[in-house]
Scaffold this motif. Structure first.
Motif, PDB file in Angstrom:
ATOM      1  N   LEU A  42     -10.764   5.427   2.326  1.00  0.00           N
ATOM      2  CA  LEU A  42      -9.325   5.648   2.275  1.00  0.00           C
ATOM      3  C   LEU A  42      -8.533   4.430   2.716  1.00  0.00           C
ATOM      4  O   LEU A  42      -7.575   4.012   2.052  1.00  0.00           O
ATOM      5  CB  LEU A  42      -8.963   6.853   3.143  1.00  0.00           C
ATOM      6  CG  LEU A  42      -9.175   8.226   2.524  1.00  0.00           C
ATOM      7  CD1 LEU A  42      -9.131   9.303   3.594  1.00  0.00           C
ATOM      8  CD2 LEU A  42      -8.137   8.494   1.447  1.00  0.00           C
ATOM      9  N   GLU A  43      -8.880   3.852   3.852  1.00  0.00           N
ATOM     10  CA  GLU A  43      -8.134   2.697   4.362  1.00  0.00           C
ATOM     11  C   GLU A  43      -8.247   1.521   3.407  1.00  0.00           C
ATOM     12  O   GLU A  43      -7.284   0.774   3.206  1.00  0.00           O
ATOM     13  CB  GLU A  43      -8.639   2.322   5.753  1.00  0.00           C
ATOM     14  CG  GLU A  43      -8.390   3.378   6.812  1.00  0.00           C
ATOM     15  CD  GLU A  43      -6.908   3.633   7.050  1.00  0.00           C
ATOM     16  OE1 GLU A  43      -6.122   2.663   6.967  1.00  0.00           O
ATOM     17  OE2 GLU A  43      -6.546   4.787   7.316  1.00  0.00           O
ATOM     18  N   GLY A  44      -9.422   1.354   2.818  1.00  0.00           N
ATOM     19  CA  GLY A  44      -9.609   0.276   1.857  1.00  0.00           C
ATOM     20  C   GLY A  44      -8.740   0.436   0.635  1.00  0.00           C
ATOM     21  O   GLY A  44      -8.136  -0.520   0.143  1.00  0.00           O
ATOM     22  N   GLY A  45      -8.656   1.671   0.126  1.00  0.00           N
ATOM     23  CA  GLY A  45      -7.817   1.911  -1.038  1.00  0.00           C
ATOM     24  C   GLY A  45      -6.357   1.609  -0.761  1.00  0.00           C
ATOM     25  O   GLY A  45      -5.675   0.971  -1.581  1.00  0.00           O
ATOM     26  N   MET A  46      -5.860   2.029   0.390  1.00  0.00           N
ATOM     27  CA  MET A  46      -4.464   1.755   0.724  1.00  0.00           C
ATOM     28  C   MET A  46      -4.211   0.261   0.884  1.00  0.00           C
ATOM     29  O   MET A  46      -3.160  -0.251   0.486  1.00  0.00           O
ATOM     30  CB  MET A  46      -4.063   2.526   1.977  1.00  0.00           C
ATOM     31  CG  MET A  46      -3.939   4.027   1.750  1.00  0.00           C
ATOM     32  SD  MET A  46      -3.291   4.942   3.176  1.00  0.00           S
ATOM     33  CE  MET A  46      -4.760   5.010   4.213  1.00  0.00           C
ATOM     34  N   ALA A  47      -5.186  -0.454   1.448  1.00  0.00           N
ATOM     35  CA  ALA A  47      -5.028  -1.896   1.632  1.00  0.00           C
ATOM     36  C   ALA A  47      -4.990  -2.646   0.307  1.00  0.00           C
ATOM     37  O   ALA A  47      -4.408  -3.738   0.227  1.00  0.00           O
ATOM     38  CB  ALA A  47      -6.163  -2.436   2.502  1.00  0.00           C
ATOM     39  N   LEU A  48      -5.595  -2.081  -0.729  1.00  0.00           N
ATOM     40  CA  LEU A  48      -5.675  -2.763  -2.028  1.00  0.00           C
ATOM     41  C   LEU A  48      -4.432  -2.565  -2.886  1.00  0.00           C
ATOM     42  O   LEU A  48      -4.309  -3.201  -3.942  1.00  0.00           O
ATOM     43  CB  LEU A  48      -6.910  -2.270  -2.791  1.00  0.00           C
ATOM     44  CG  LEU A  48      -8.250  -2.762  -2.238  1.00  0.00           C
ATOM     45  CD1 LEU A  48      -9.406  -1.970  -2.843  1.00  0.00           C
ATOM     46  CD2 LEU A  48      -8.430  -4.248  -2.510  1.00  0.00           C
ATOM     47  N   ARG A  49      -3.503  -1.714  -2.438  1.00  0.00           N
ATOM     48  CA  ARG A  49      -2.261  -1.550  -3.189  1.00  0.00           C
ATOM     49  C   ARG A  49      -1.538  -2.893  -3.277  1.00  0.00           C
ATOM     50  O   ARG A  49      -1.370  -3.597  -2.288  1.00  0.00           O
ATOM     51  CB  ARG A  49      -1.350  -0.511  -2.511  1.00  0.00           C
ATOM     52  CG  ARG A  49      -1.914   0.881  -2.526  1.00  0.00           C
ATOM     53  CD  ARG A  49      -0.897   1.942  -2.148  1.00  0.00           C
ATOM     54  NE  ARG A  49      -0.274   1.741  -0.856  1.00  0.00           N
ATOM     55  CZ  ARG A  49      -0.212   2.661   0.106  1.00  0.00           C
ATOM     56  NH1 ARG A  49      -0.796   3.853  -0.076  1.00  0.00           N
ATOM     57  NH2 ARG A  49       0.405   2.418   1.224  1.00  0.00           N
ATOM     58  N   GLY A  50      -1.130  -3.240  -4.485  1.00  0.00           N
ATOM     59  CA  GLY A  50      -0.435  -4.496  -4.691  1.00  0.00           C
ATOM     60  C   GLY A  50      -1.339  -5.695  -4.894  1.00  0.00           C
ATOM     61  O   GLY A  50      -0.866  -6.776  -5.231  1.00  0.00           O
ATOM     62  N   LEU A  51      -2.637  -5.524  -4.687  1.00  0.00           N
ATOM     63  CA  LEU A  51      -3.606  -6.611  -4.871  1.00  0.00           C
ATOM     64  C   LEU A  51      -4.541  -6.339  -6.046  1.00  0.00           C
ATOM     65  O   LEU A  51      -4.799  -7.227  -6.857  1.00  0.00           O
ATOM     66  CB  LEU A  51      -4.442  -6.797  -3.598  1.00  0.00           C
ATOM     67  CG  LEU A  51      -3.702  -7.167  -2.317  1.00  0.00           C
ATOM     68  CD1 LEU A  51      -4.685  -7.245  -1.147  1.00  0.00           C
ATOM     69  CD2 LEU A  51      -2.977  -8.498  -2.482  1.00  0.00           C
ATOM     70  N   ALA A  52      -5.062  -5.124  -6.125  1.00  0.00           N
ATOM     71  CA  ALA A  52      -6.027  -4.780  -7.171  1.00  0.00           C
ATOM     72  C   ALA A  52      -5.314  -4.466  -8.477  1.00  0.00           C
ATOM     73  O   ALA A  52      -4.222  -3.898  -8.486  1.00  0.00           O
ATOM     74  CB  ALA A  52      -6.865  -3.583  -6.736  1.00  0.00           C
ATOM     75  N   SER A  53      -5.954  -4.845  -9.572  1.00  0.00           N
ATOM     76  CA  SER A  53      -5.408  -4.499 -10.888  1.00  0.00           C
ATOM     77  C   SER A  53      -5.932  -3.158 -11.380  1.00  0.00           C
ATOM     78  O   SER A  53      -5.280  -2.480 -12.171  1.00  0.00           O
ATOM     79  CB  SER A  53      -5.736  -5.597 -11.904  1.00  0.00           C
ATOM     80  OG  SER A  53      -7.132  -5.865 -11.944  1.00  0.00           O
ATOM     81  N   SER A  54      -7.105  -2.745 -10.929  1.00  0.00           N
ATOM     82  CA  SER A  54      -7.632  -1.416 -11.217  1.00  0.00           C
ATOM     83  C   SER A  54      -8.656  -1.055 -10.160  1.00  0.00           C
ATOM     84  O   SER A  54      -9.261  -1.940  -9.531  1.00  0.00           O
ATOM     85  CB  SER A  54      -8.273  -1.351 -12.619  1.00  0.00           C
ATOM     86  OG  SER A  54      -9.451  -2.119 -12.663  1.00  0.00           O
ATOM     87  N   VAL A  55      -8.830   0.244  -9.946  1.00  0.00           N
ATOM     88  CA  VAL A  55      -9.774   0.741  -8.934  1.00  0.00           C
ATOM     89  C   VAL A  55     -10.354   2.063  -9.410  1.00  0.00           C
ATOM     90  O   VAL A  55      -9.656   2.868 -10.041  1.00  0.00           O
ATOM     91  CB  VAL A  55      -9.090   0.949  -7.558  1.00  0.00           C
ATOM     92  CG1 VAL A  55     -10.103   1.468  -6.528  1.00  0.00           C
ATOM     93  CG2 VAL A  55      -8.457  -0.338  -7.043  1.00  0.00           C
TER      94      VAL A  55
END
Length: 329
Positions: A202-215
């Motif tokens: 969960l924490e990883g997913g929130m941290a990737l907002r604005g950085l990852a293009s897809s997850v």
């Protein structure tokens, strides 16, 4: 066994299941529907996941692990969307034939509720409703989370040139299943814990907002789940199989070749599969590293038709109705 509503009151209407200041609920367990209070400026991410005995988990697995796992694998979908977990609903189908008497039912349900409600507290996700019925053992969990408007992570944003990366390590879920099938029952074993007691990122997913293009979360195996991103984003993939981060003890348990295959297609890892522009990789690695979470580059996105399939020849992931039963999601 207790009647339906007595069962719900005894095992699931508890302080551990109650809403908190972090998860406000206008109306929870006990009415025909839940009434929630979403946060202003947030969008809802909602997912449902069903776990069936001897398909997704061993029917004789410890009940607390069954409860933990049923919630964790559903919450993992929220992690893949970059959402904060808020609420959950749980529909439990119980096979009355497996309990010789009321004491056996009480022991199993108490242990199951302990595992499920511990997850409700940990993630957190207030249990706000559900259902109990009789039949073959199965659990359906619906989860709802919140993500800032317009910031949800999806499968469809990958672009040619993006890096393909994974959190944590791979193959642990498949390795744990293999050990269980060999008779290993010690839940302190790291591979068995990866299989029966997965932890959503969960924490990883929130941290990737604005950085990852897809997850996506890796539930059916890296190859199968990468296929979803490829199709949704209209890109292909070139993987570096030698770069795959293998779960601790996986090679010792399965051997080198089987360990590599487990990492590519085994499923049940519940890590995050991420694509992101090369310029964002170091920043994402630093953010996740501060959380104690590795992010390893394992390939890149290439134009359609230019993917390197050689490292994945003949390897697929889990699919219902086409795969043999054995504990995959």
């Amino acid at each position: 066994m207790l009647a339906e509503f007595d069962l719900i009151r005894r095992y699931f209407t508890t302080a551990a299941a109650a809403p908190s200041s972090a998860n406000p609920v206008a109306l929870g367990i006990g009415d025909d529907a839940s009434v929630l209070a979403p946060t202003a400026g947030q969008e809802l991410a909602i997912s449902v996941d069903t776990s069936v005995a001897d398909v997704h988990f061993p029917a004789d697995a410890p009940a607390h692990a069954v409860g933990h796992r049923a919630l964790a694998v559903a919450v993992s979908d929220l992690a893949a969307m970059g959402a904060r977990s808020r609420w959950c609903w749980m529909a439990l189908t119980l096979d009355e034939r497996r309990f010789a008497d009321d004491s056996a039912a009480d022991a199993w349900l108490s242990d199951y509720a302990k595992g499920f409600l511990a997850g409700c507290s940990a993630y957190p996700a207030a249990l706000v409703g559900g259902d109990v019925t009789s039949g073959s053992l199965a659990i359906s969990v619906t989860v709802a989370g919140e993500v800032p408007a317009g910031q949800a992570l999806t499968r469809s944003g990958a672009a040619v040139g993006d890096v393909i990366a994974v959190t944590g390590s791979l193959g642990g879920g498949a390795g744990g299943l293999a050990l269980w099938q060999r008779g290993e029952r010690d839940l302190t074993h790291p591979l068995l814990r990866r299989y029966l007691l997965p932890e959503p990122r969960l924490e990883g997913g929130m941290a990737l907002r604005g950085l990852a293009s897809s997850v996506m979360d890796i539930s059916d195996g890296l190859i199968a789940d990468l296929g979803h991103i490829r199709r949704a984003s209209r890109v292909d993939a070139a993987l570096d199989a030698d770069a795959l981060p293998l779960a601790d003890g996986l090679e010792e348990a399965l051997g080198t070749e089987a360990a590599r295959r487990a990492a590519l297609s085994g499923g049940d890892d519940y890590e995050l599969l991420v694509t992101l522009p090369p310029s964002q990789l170091a920043r994402a690695q630093a953010l996740l590293g501060n959380m104690g979470m590795a992010l390893t580059a394992v390939g890149r996105c290439v134009p359609p038709g230019e993917g390197d399939e050689a490292s994945c020849a003949g390897i697929t992931g889990w699919q219902h109705f086409t795969s043999a039963p054995g504990g995959q999601s």
